[in-house]
Design a protein around this motif. Structure first.
Motif, PDB file in Angstrom:
ATOM      1  N   ASP A   1      31.350  35.357  43.868  1.00 47.80           N
ATOM      2  CA  ASP A   1      31.453  36.185  42.673  1.00 47.80           C
ATOM      3  C   ASP A   1      30.142  36.212  41.897  1.00 47.80           C
ATOM      4  OD1 ASP A   1      34.329  36.933  42.852  1.00 47.80           O
ATOM      5  OD2 ASP A   1      34.522  34.760  42.876  1.00 47.80           O
ATOM      6  N   ARG A   2      29.417  35.119  41.970  1.00 52.37           N
ATOM      7  CA  ARG A   2      28.083  35.072  41.362  1.00 52.37           C
ATOM      8  C   ARG A   2      27.167  34.236  42.242  1.00 52.37           C
ATOM      9  NH1 ARG A   2      29.231  33.308  35.098  1.00 52.37           N
ATOM     10  NH2 ARG A   2      30.894  34.818  34.660  1.00 52.37           N
TER      11      ARG A   2
ATOM     12  N   ARG B   1      27.641  45.259  47.922  1.00 58.99           N
ATOM     13  CA  ARG B   1      26.842  44.840  46.775  1.00 58.99           C
ATOM     14  C   ARG B   1      26.035  45.995  46.196  1.00 58.99           C
ATOM     15  NH1 ARG B   1      25.894  39.895  45.319  1.00 58.99           N
ATOM     16  NH2 ARG B   1      24.142  39.368  43.966  1.00 58.99           N
TER      17      ARG B   1
ATOM     18  N   THR C   1      22.371  36.641  40.806  1.00 58.10           N
ATOM     19  CA  THR C   1      22.891  36.982  39.483  1.00 58.10           C
ATOM     20  C   THR C   1      22.015  36.383  38.389  1.00 58.10           C
ATOM     21  OG1 THR C   1      25.050  36.677  40.526  1.00 58.10           O
ATOM     22  CG2 THR C   1      25.028  37.122  38.157  1.00 58.10           C
TER      23      THR C   1
ATOM     24  N   ARG D   1      34.479  29.115  33.364  1.00 55.38           N
ATOM     25  CA  ARG D   1      35.322  29.792  34.353  1.00 55.38           C
ATOM     26  C   ARG D   1      36.621  29.033  34.583  1.00 55.38           C
ATOM     27  NH1 ARG D   1      34.019  34.746  36.506  1.00 55.38           N
ATOM     28  NH2 ARG D   1      34.961  35.073  38.554  1.00 55.38           N
TER      29      ARG D   1
ATOM     30  N   MET E   1      39.491  29.614  32.049  1.00 58.54           N
ATOM     31  CA  MET E   1      40.124  30.924  31.855  1.00 58.54           C
ATOM     32  C   MET E   1      41.471  31.019  32.565  1.00 58.54           C
ATOM     33  SD  MET E   1      36.935  33.559  31.951  1.00 58.54           S
ATOM     34  CE  MET E   1      35.505  33.188  30.896  1.00 58.54           C
TER      35      MET E   1
ATOM     36  N   MET F   1      41.285  39.996  38.449  1.00 62.16           N
ATOM     37  CA  MET F   1      39.941  40.540  38.242  1.00 62.16           C
ATOM     38  C   MET F   1      39.128  40.491  39.533  1.00 62.16           C
ATOM     39  SD  MET F   1      37.006  39.149  35.645  1.00 62.16           S
ATOM     40  CE  MET F   1      36.349  37.967  36.816  1.00 62.16           C
TER      41      MET F   1
ATOM     42  N   SER G   1      39.967  42.955  42.085  1.00 60.93           N
ATOM     43  CA  SER G   1      39.504  44.301  41.758  1.00 60.93           C
ATOM     44  C   SER G   1      37.995  44.454  41.961  1.00 60.93           C
ATOM     45  CB  SER G   1      39.855  44.644  40.307  1.00 60.93           C
ATOM     46  OG  SER G   1      41.255  44.627  40.133  1.00 60.93           O
ATOM     47  N   LEU G   2      37.236  43.456  41.572  1.00 61.11           N
ATOM     48  CA  LEU G   2      35.771  43.604  41.610  1.00 61.11           C
ATOM     49  C   LEU G   2      35.189  43.365  43.005  1.00 61.11           C
ATOM     50  CD1 LEU G   2      34.707  41.872  38.259  1.00 61.11           C
ATOM     51  CD2 LEU G   2      35.115  44.305  38.698  1.00 61.11           C
TER      52      LEU G   2
ATOM     53  N   GLY H   1      34.891  47.058  45.771  1.00 59.58           N
ATOM     54  CA  GLY H   1      34.495  48.400  45.375  1.00 59.58           C
ATOM     55  C   GLY H   1      34.408  49.277  46.610  1.00 59.58           C
TER      56      GLY H   1
ATOM     57  N   LEU I   1      38.069  47.782  35.220  1.00 57.45           N
ATOM     58  CA  LEU I   1      37.496  47.052  36.353  1.00 57.45           C
ATOM     59  C   LEU I   1      37.169  48.001  37.505  1.00 57.45           C
ATOM     60  CD1 LEU I   1      39.760  43.867  36.419  1.00 57.45           C
ATOM     61  CD2 LEU I   1      37.451  44.080  35.488  1.00 57.45           C
TER      62      LEU I   1
ATOM     63  N   LEU J   1      34.121  50.190  36.696  1.00 55.50           N
ATOM     64  CA  LEU J   1      32.865  49.430  36.715  1.00 55.50           C
ATOM     65  C   LEU J   1      32.251  49.462  38.110  1.00 55.50           C
ATOM     66  CD1 LEU J   1      33.051  45.971  34.904  1.00 55.50           C
ATOM     67  CD2 LEU J   1      31.576  47.907  34.339  1.00 55.50           C
ATOM     68  N   VAL J   2      33.036  49.111  39.119  1.00 50.69           N
ATOM     69  CA  VAL J   2      32.464  48.996  40.459  1.00 50.69           C
ATOM     70  C   VAL J   2      32.572  50.284  41.262  1.00 50.69           C
ATOM     71  CG1 VAL J   2      32.618  46.490  40.673  1.00 50.69           C
ATOM     72  CG2 VAL J   2      34.582  47.878  41.321  1.00 50.69           C
TER      73      VAL J   2
ATOM     74  N   ARG K   1      26.851  46.371  40.051  1.00 44.92           N
ATOM     75  CA  ARG K   1      26.852  45.340  41.095  1.00 44.92           C
ATOM     76  C   ARG K   1      27.968  44.340  40.818  1.00 44.92           C
ATOM     77  NH1 ARG K   1      21.307  42.624  41.192  1.00 44.92           N
ATOM     78  NH2 ARG K   1      22.542  40.760  40.789  1.00 44.92           N
ATOM     79  N   ARG K   2      28.669  43.931  41.868  1.00 47.62           N
ATOM     80  CA  ARG K   2      29.908  43.177  41.660  1.00 47.62           C
ATOM     81  C   ARG K   2      29.697  41.869  40.923  1.00 47.62           C
ATOM     82  NH1 ARG K   2      31.723  40.007  46.976  1.00 47.62           N
ATOM     83  NH2 ARG K   2      32.390  38.699  45.251  1.00 47.62           N
ATOM     84  N   ASP K   3      28.564  41.196  41.129  1.00 43.50           N
ATOM     85  CA  ASP K   3      28.359  39.931  40.414  1.00 43.50           C
ATOM     86  C   ASP K   3      28.058  40.180  38.938  1.00 43.50           C
ATOM     87  OD1 ASP K   3      25.908  41.044  41.257  1.00 43.50           O
ATOM     88  OD2 ASP K   3      24.895  39.098  41.202  1.00 43.50           O
ATOM     89  N   LEU K   4      27.354  41.276  38.650  1.00 44.80           N
ATOM     90  CA  LEU K   4      27.098  41.604  37.242  1.00 44.80           C
ATOM     91  C   LEU K   4      28.398  42.059  36.577  1.00 44.80           C
ATOM     92  CD1 LEU K   4      23.729  43.514  37.778  1.00 44.80           C
ATOM     93  CD2 LEU K   4      24.072  41.083  37.212  1.00 44.80           C
ATOM     94  N   ALA K   5      29.219  42.785  37.313  1.00 41.29           N
ATOM     95  CA  ALA K   5      30.533  43.181  36.787  1.00 41.29           C
ATOM     96  C   ALA K   5      31.377  41.940  36.489  1.00 41.29           C
ATOM     97  CB  ALA K   5      31.248  44.089  37.791  1.00 41.29           C
ATOM     98  N   ASP K   6      31.257  40.931  37.342  1.00 43.96           N
ATOM     99  CA  ASP K   6      31.977  39.667  37.121  1.00 43.96           C
ATOM    100  C   ASP K   6      31.528  39.025  35.815  1.00 43.96           C
ATOM    101  OD1 ASP K   6      33.441  37.186  38.818  1.00 43.96           O
ATOM    102  OD2 ASP K   6      31.892  36.516  37.409  1.00 43.96           O
ATOM    103  N   VAL K   7      30.226  38.971  35.595  1.00 47.37           N
ATOM    104  CA  VAL K   7      29.725  38.372  34.356  1.00 47.37           C
ATOM    105  C   VAL K   7      30.188  39.190  33.156  1.00 47.37           C
ATOM    106  CG1 VAL K   7      27.671  37.741  33.045  1.00 47.37           C
ATOM    107  CG2 VAL K   7      27.711  37.403  35.539  1.00 47.37           C
TER     108      VAL K   7
ATOM    109  N   SER L   1      32.676  41.073  32.777  1.00 46.90           N
ATOM    110  CA  SER L   1      34.128  41.024  32.524  1.00 46.90           C
ATOM    111  C   SER L   1      34.628  39.654  32.113  1.00 46.90           C
ATOM    112  CB  SER L   1      34.894  41.458  33.783  1.00 46.90           C
ATOM    113  OG  SER L   1      34.396  42.658  34.287  1.00 46.90           O
ATOM    114  N   THR L   2      33.742  38.672  32.049  1.00 47.82           N
ATOM    115  CA  THR L   2      34.189  37.333  31.658  1.00 47.82           C
ATOM    116  C   THR L   2      33.459  36.808  30.426  1.00 47.82           C
ATOM    117  OG1 THR L   2      32.653  36.445  33.316  1.00 47.82           O
ATOM    118  CG2 THR L   2      34.972  36.569  33.940  1.00 47.82           C
TER     119      THR L   2
END
Lengths: 562, 562
Positions: A410-411, A446, A476, A495, A498, A506, A509-510, A513, B186, B189-190, B196-202, B204-205
């Motif tokens: 995820d990161r 990506r 990231t 993390r 949460m 989440m 979904s992410l 893509g 969500l 976003l992607v 980018r999925r890792d930036l979307a992860d950040v 969204s959290t």
């Protein structure tokens, strides 16, 4: 429900061997000269993984599916002569009645969901064997197939149903249990077999199912010969599958036990370590590259012939089998772990050399199976409902097939060192050997916005340092040495604090893509609806249909539609 | 939670008018000569649809979104001069803080889910206006946009964020509330902005979100000028949108109130009736064709000019507006209704004549809007979580645009008459004017397995009798006159007795075979995960994050991952 009352359960183990199977037989009947594997399901009532639910009528629990998954893996590696699979039942008049309802009713929500995920993966393995390995499958439905029984059948390429006037195929989940046929059944009905949606609606709401002629007319099975001609039809179709199989020959590779050392602190394999920090609800999953040169692990195979000679001890097989086992352990046995650090260590050049050999010989029969194994394990990682943060540090080995771990995360955190170098590295395998469930590579997923970045990364065959990795979009965050420890610690703490449910939804979904496939529809759409229903009082409440199944009381529904 | 404690609520009405708006202003600023519509959100705290939750900080409830949906519809029909939309806030320093949390926390599960569905549809209308009507949209984020506020922004084509050093965009749902940004956030976003999925992860959290420069770098907004240059940037982009708009001119059509007659037994509109049978938990939704000839409804328009003269009284506009209102009433106010009989009546030739006129003039500005209205209403039908059975009987009028009602139904029952004829009929509009959310027509979705059947049906321009309809694959069952009443009665009784949750999940799976789009991902994948989370104790339990939002206690999570 299970969530409140369930006692702590002994951990589930995913390693087994045909000698230990209680539920399946893997037969290689002489009539096809060993080219057909017959998988015969014959579940003993007392064979449940946990006590409390007799496995009547060839119903299954996770233990049954662990054996099926093992059998498919062994057909791939240990039986290169097999060119078709026939799935059938060893019981009279009953093929399979699906997942055991009492097991589902007494399981925690998390267990139910993870059980369904594993069975879904196993069904997809049948389809991958057909599409990618030249091993098509036939379901010989020699008795009633209901629910998960029909879902097992529909995962095969072809379905032959014995028509004795009473044997039926059915999906009784919705009408009888108030849940979905969630192991791909609904999706495969309309997306794989392309059954007309109104007929699929009828089929999925008629508890008693449909029989021979109608099942063929509606496209729910392919053929429904009378019982007397059933064996002949199965034999004919299996022979045709063998004839059209494109499977490449290779020398059988025996898969030995992994001999994992398990403790409360985690699991130690040869190339993989899983370390659990229960208080923090985190884990560290480390994959080690083979030592290069002639020391340590010995020389890794430099050709398909050397790979065949090395067998399952080769790093490219063993490390991924270990990783697979560790991921399953994380999912099923380590429920409280929310965040996983993905680490690697060792010699990137050694991994790239192995990857290059595999890429250069991808049409070799054994190499193909190795690449498919790695692909499946990486997909299992994508589909694991934990947050994954890759940590790229001095000594890391995120190279080629192991770079995929970072791309699946995820990161990605990569140290910006004061001096010295921290690097990532690509190999030819990053270019297409490991598609995700959505059909894209992890690099393509990506860079959906700027697809040209994919080739820019792939051209970069030298080690990629932190600044270059940032510029290429692979990373990231790149904290320096002063910030690293605090930033990582805070990221994990945050993390892990949460809502685990929000993180699961989440990430689902992410991570995906772009395009959808039948596979992503099963895991994304169908599974999410099933999970929802598995939480609804109409299914799992005191008066819910799943709870009351087999009891004299009738379920009571809150009829408000959502 | 709401499910237990909620008192019966007054019904929600979906008709409104700019004169009655409390939350939005629809402005046509002189600076763009009327070519730009400014939608200004300024929600009064006491403007909630129901008591108990002040709508602070431009947060919204269903009533706010009903006005937005109405404004978009009016821009389409009443303001043909508009070629771009700017969405902005009338408040200082706050753009929109999303769906009101206290409203969500005090709502029943069914209401939450239906609220989200309606807001999702409205967001998609913004995108359809851009893609299909030549009315692009710009979000002028002149203050903090959080949660549903950013989700509204991301539904626009472009986002400009005022960078004053503190204004941020954010998706705090997961970290603060334990739920998802479920109004498409969500997914868009992607899939739309391809972050980018890792930036979307950040993104969204991190509850506090991201500000100007980083938001632009990550692709979360398009531009972040300093506050002093904000108005200029918005004006420049709006002017560019007007310049590239391909909107076709036409004479404005005023949309009058529908004057529905509502009673406990249902709703009567001019062309639509909704009859509720509460005891049976069923409803009958009937759409009537216009009377042909010069009697009754008068002659229906035979050309775009006549359509413009007839305005919103024309059957092709009025009947679909009424159907839309009836579907919303069914969804939100008739929760107990599980199964809906879809019926039609009247002169099929009249409907086909109207359809043919529309098809022949589809590039006319007003005709285009009429077809898009019909398309949206039919999509709303697909997305309504009720079981729909179409009943084709003597006097039915399932022709052309009304044939789509049968094709949208989960099943089609067509009488096999002893004598006389019962017929269906196609029109040119069945060939492509009404794609579903998955991008396929309903005929294409029906015949995934044999696509050649689509053209076979479309060639059949004469009325199609029962046997021909069966042969063509348009009908599920065709009982004769002896069996009809019993078979229909039993089918409705059985369906109404099943778990409503299982039916909702099953229908969501079976209705959308084949390809997926961003739209189906939002309704299928994202919504299903959100619905799951909306049921989880971690969100809605006594110590759940959504429940405790704004209270001094911190949420307590069951950290087991599923």
């Amino acid at each position: 429900m299970g969530d409140e009352h369930a006692a702590p359960q002994p951990p589930v183990r995913f390693e087994t061997h045909p000698d230990k199977y209680r539920h399946w037989k893997l037969e290689l009947p002489a009539e096809h000269g060993g080219a057909v594997a017959r998988l015969v399901m014959n579940v003993p009532e007392d064979g449940g993984l946990r006590p409390g639910y007799p496995l009547k009528l060839n119903s299954y629990d996770l233990g049954v599916d662990v054996e099926l998954a093992d059998a498919l893996q062994r057909i791939r590696f240990e039986h290169p002569e097999v060119k078709a699979v026939v799935v059938t039942s060893g019981k009279d008049r009953i093929f399979c009645s699906g997942a055991n309802i009492y097991m589902l009713g007494s399981s925690t929500h998390a267990f139910k969901v993870n059980f369904c995920k594993f069975t879904n993966e196993t069904r997809l393995y049948l389809e991958e064997m057909s599409a990618e390995s030249g091993i098509p499958s036939l379901c010989a439905v020699n008795g009633t197939a209901s629910g998960g029984g029909y879902e097992l059948a529909i995962a095969c390429d072809e379905i032959v149903l014995a028509d004795d006037g009473s044997t039926a195929v059915s999906l009784p989940e919705a009408p009888l249990l108030g849940v979905l046929p969630g192991t791909g059944g609904l999706t495969r009905l309309v997306d794989k077999r392309k059954v007309r949606r109104d007929l699929a609606d009828v089929f999925s709401t008629v508890a008693e199912g449909v029989r021979g002629k109608r099942a063929v007319e509606w496209g729910i099975v392919d053929e429904a010969p009378p019982k007397a001609k059933f064996d002949e039809a199965v034999k004919r179709r299996a022979a045709a599958m063998v004839a059209r199989s494109k499977r490449k020959p290779f020398k059988a590779v025996t898969l030995p036990a992994l001999d994992a050392k398990r403790s409360d602190a985690g699991v130690e394999y040869k190339y993989v370590s899983l370390a659990i920090d229960r208080a923090a609800r985190t884990a560290t999953l480390t994959v080690r590259a083979p030592s290069s040169g002639n020391q340590g692990d010995g020389k890794q195979p430099a050709s398909p012939a050397e790979l065949a000679a090395a067998g399952a001890g080769a790093w490219c097989i063993r490390a991924f089998r270990e990783l697979d086992d560790a991921l399953l352990d994380l999912r099923i046995n380590q429920l409280d772990v929310g965040v996983v650090a993905l680490k690697t260590s060792g010699d990137a050049a050694a991994v790239v050399a192995i990857d290059e050999m595999l890429a250069a010989n991808k049409d070799d029969g054994l190499v193909r199976e190795v690449l498919l194994l790695q692909r499946r394990v990486l997909k299992r990682l994508d589909l694991t409902a934990k947050s994954f943060f890759a940590l790229v540090e001095p000594g890391s080995c995120f190279a080629g097939s192991l770079l995929e771990l970072a791309l699946a995360a995820d990161r990605v955190y990569m140290l910006q060192p004061d001096d010295g170098e921290v690097t990532l590295r690509v190999s030819p395998l990053n270019a297409g050997a490991f598609p995700m469930s959505n059909g894209l590579t992890r690099l393509q997923s990506r860079f959906l916005k700027e697809p040209e970045r994919v080739s820019r990364v792939l051209e970069h065959t030298a080690p990629i340092d932190t600044q270059a990795a940032l510029d290429l979009g692979l990373v990231t965050f790149a904290p320096d040495e002063i910030d690293w420890d605090d930033e990582i610690r805070i990221a994990f703490e945050e993390r892990a604090s949460m809502s685990p449910d929000a993180m699961t939804g989440m990430e689902a979904s992410l991570r995906y893509g772009g395009p959808e496939t039948m596979e992503t529809k099963i895991f994304g759409r169908l599974t999410a609806w099933q999970n929802w229903i598995f939480q609804r009082p109409n299914a799992v409440g005191e008066r819910g249909a799943l709870t009351l199944y087999g009891k004299p009381e009738r379920p009571e529904f809150d009829f408000r539609r959502t």
